[in-house]
Design a protein around this motif. Structure first.
Motif, PDB file in Angstrom:
ATOM      1  N   ILE A   1       0.847  -1.204   0.000  1.00  0.00           N
ATOM      2  CA  ILE A   1       0.000   0.000   0.000  1.00  0.00           C
ATOM      3  C   ILE A   1       0.876   1.246   0.000  1.00  0.00           C
ATOM      4  O   ILE A   1       0.640   2.200  -0.756  1.00  0.00           O
ATOM      5  N   ALA A   2       1.907   1.228   0.862  1.00  0.00           N
ATOM      6  CA  ALA A   2       2.815   2.372   0.970  1.00  0.00           C
ATOM      7  C   ALA A   2       3.494   2.661  -0.369  1.00  0.00           C
ATOM      8  O   ALA A   2       3.571   3.820  -0.796  1.00  0.00           O
TER       9      ALA A   2
ATOM     10  N   LYS B   1      -3.984   9.253  -7.457  1.00  0.00           N
ATOM     11  CA  LYS B   1      -5.100   8.330  -7.689  1.00  0.00           C
ATOM     12  C   LYS B   1      -5.633   7.764  -6.373  1.00  0.00           C
ATOM     13  O   LYS B   1      -6.842   7.636  -6.179  1.00  0.00           O
ATOM     14  N   ALA B   2      -4.707   7.424  -5.464  1.00  0.00           N
ATOM     15  CA  ALA B   2      -5.110   6.826  -4.184  1.00  0.00           C
ATOM     16  C   ALA B   2      -6.016   7.763  -3.391  1.00  0.00           C
ATOM     17  O   ALA B   2      -6.903   7.311  -2.655  1.00  0.00           O
ATOM     18  N   ALA B   3      -5.832   9.053  -3.554  1.00  0.00           N
ATOM     19  CA  ALA B   3      -6.599  10.037  -2.793  1.00  0.00           C
ATOM     20  C   ALA B   3      -8.099   9.948  -3.048  1.00  0.00           C
ATOM     21  O   ALA B   3      -8.895  10.378  -2.217  1.00  0.00           O
ATOM     22  N   PHE B   4      -8.483   9.374  -4.177  1.00  0.00           N
ATOM     23  CA  PHE B   4      -9.905   9.309  -4.519  1.00  0.00           C
ATOM     24  C   PHE B   4     -10.425   7.874  -4.593  1.00  0.00           C
ATOM     25  O   PHE B   4     -11.487   7.616  -5.148  1.00  0.00           O
TER      26      PHE B   4
ATOM     27  N   LYS C   1     -11.355  -0.170  -2.823  1.00  0.00           N
ATOM     28  CA  LYS C   1     -10.781   0.025  -4.151  1.00  0.00           C
ATOM     29  C   LYS C   1      -9.262   0.024  -4.095  1.00  0.00           C
ATOM     30  O   LYS C   1      -8.594  -0.587  -4.927  1.00  0.00           O
ATOM     31  N   LEU C   2      -8.702   0.699  -3.096  1.00  0.00           N
ATOM     32  CA  LEU C   2      -7.250   0.729  -2.943  1.00  0.00           C
ATOM     33  C   LEU C   2      -6.719  -0.661  -2.650  1.00  0.00           C
ATOM     34  O   LEU C   2      -5.702  -1.085  -3.216  1.00  0.00           O
TER      35      LEU C   2
ATOM     36  N   SER D   1      -6.475  -6.884   1.485  1.00  0.00           N
ATOM     37  CA  SER D   1      -7.842  -6.736   1.966  1.00  0.00           C
ATOM     38  C   SER D   1      -8.123  -5.297   2.396  1.00  0.00           C
ATOM     39  O   SER D   1      -7.196  -4.516   2.657  1.00  0.00           O
ATOM     40  N   GLU D   2      -9.409  -4.975   2.486  1.00  0.00           N
ATOM     41  CA  GLU D   2      -9.809  -3.638   2.939  1.00  0.00           C
ATOM     42  C   GLU D   2      -9.343  -3.390   4.373  1.00  0.00           C
ATOM     43  O   GLU D   2      -8.928  -2.277   4.724  1.00  0.00           O
TER      44      GLU D   2
END
Length: 292
Positions: free
Chosen positions: A26-27, A36-39, A44-45, A52-53
């Motif tokens: 993730i980092a 992109k990650a900001a939205f 989704k990320l 996993s979420e």
């Protein structure tokens, strides 16, 4: 790269060695694709990275945030004023498709209004209304996409008060239109990401003349807020090529109505006269007697 972005990225880099394998993925994704990650939602990320979420939520906690929404908001604050129109189009494809454009945009606007209701300071709102009545002249400036908001506010306030001047691009420069601004006046600046430099400069000029300044913008971190005595927050988060102006317009509507409620008799007289003028000069189309 601004200091805030450096601080957030630095936190990720410092904590990176202690992160789990999934959190490191993730980092790395955020460091490379923070725009992109900001939205993206946590789900989704997680899907994009392959975790996993819940791993995404734990990652946000590991960075010191109370949850993923707080981390997401921090990312959005960093990049929203830097997105080009092309980048907005690319990002909007992640959560708005041709099939769900109507639903997606309406839901986003509803969220903007809800967030605005939570964030706006009611005392500040009343102080702004009071300042409107105390001002000798009210200057309103909103450029680029905020022009429509400035014109709307100026049109209705000028009907009620008759001392309002909308400042905009034309034959004369912005500063020429504000040449006589003084400590007796009020300047209302309207601006949202990406902020128009000329609006910020106009508010700075107004402050230098000791005028009272009101900013209608999206955050207390906005460059307009930095130049204002009073700031009315109206959320305008939407990653697309069209700025979301629904919440700002609602705040402006509330201002107009609040001012109008204090001038009920005057407004009644004004609109009675206007109705006569509109009918005499066929400003509006009225149904014929046969259609009634």
């Amino acid at each position: 790269m601004d200091n805030e972005k450096q601080d957030l990225m630095r936190i990720i880099q410092v904590k990176f060695p202690r992160l789990s394998k999934g959190q490191k993925l993730i980092a790395e994704y955020i460091l490379k694709h923070y725009d992109k990650a900001a939205f993206m939602t946590a789900a989704k990320l997680g899907t994009s990275v392959g975790v996993s979420e819940s791993t995404v939520v734990r990652f946000a906690n590991e960075l010191g945030y109370s949850g993923y929404p707080t981390l997401q908001k921090a990312l959005q604050e960093l990049i929203k004023n830097k997105l080009t129109t092309v980048q907005r189009i690319e990002l909007s494809n992640d959560f708005i498709s041709e099939e769900n454009a109507l639903k997606g945009v309406l839901k986003s606007d509803m969220e903007n209004i809800r967030a605005t209701l939570e964030k706006i300071n009611h005392k500040t709102f009343e102080d702004v209304v009071k300042s409107i009545f105390e001002a000798k002249t009210i200057y309103i400036i909103g450029l680029r996409s905020s022009t429509a908001l400035a014109e709307f506010l100026g049109f209705y306030l000028n009907i009620i008060l008759d001392n309002v001047k909308v400042v905009g691009y034309g034959i004369s420069d912005i500063f020429e239109q504000m040449l006589n601004v003084s400590e007796e006046d009020l300047v209302i600046g309207i601006g949202f990401p990406r902020y128009a430099n000329r609006t910020i400069e106009a508010l700075t000029f107004a402050q230098s003349r000791s005028a009272k300044v009101v900013a209608i913008t999206d955050s207390l971190l906005s460059p307009l807020a930095a130049q204002a005595d009073f700031t009315l927050i109206a959320q305008s988060n939407m990653a697309s090529f069209v700025d979301s102006l629904v919440a700002p317009l609602s705040v402006i509507n509330a201002l107009i109505i609040a001012v109008g409620l204090r001038e009920k008799e005057k407004i009644s007289t004004i609109f009675t006269n206007l109705e006569g003028i509109w009918e005499e000069y066929n400003v509006y189309t009225y149904k014929s007697k046969d259609d009634r």
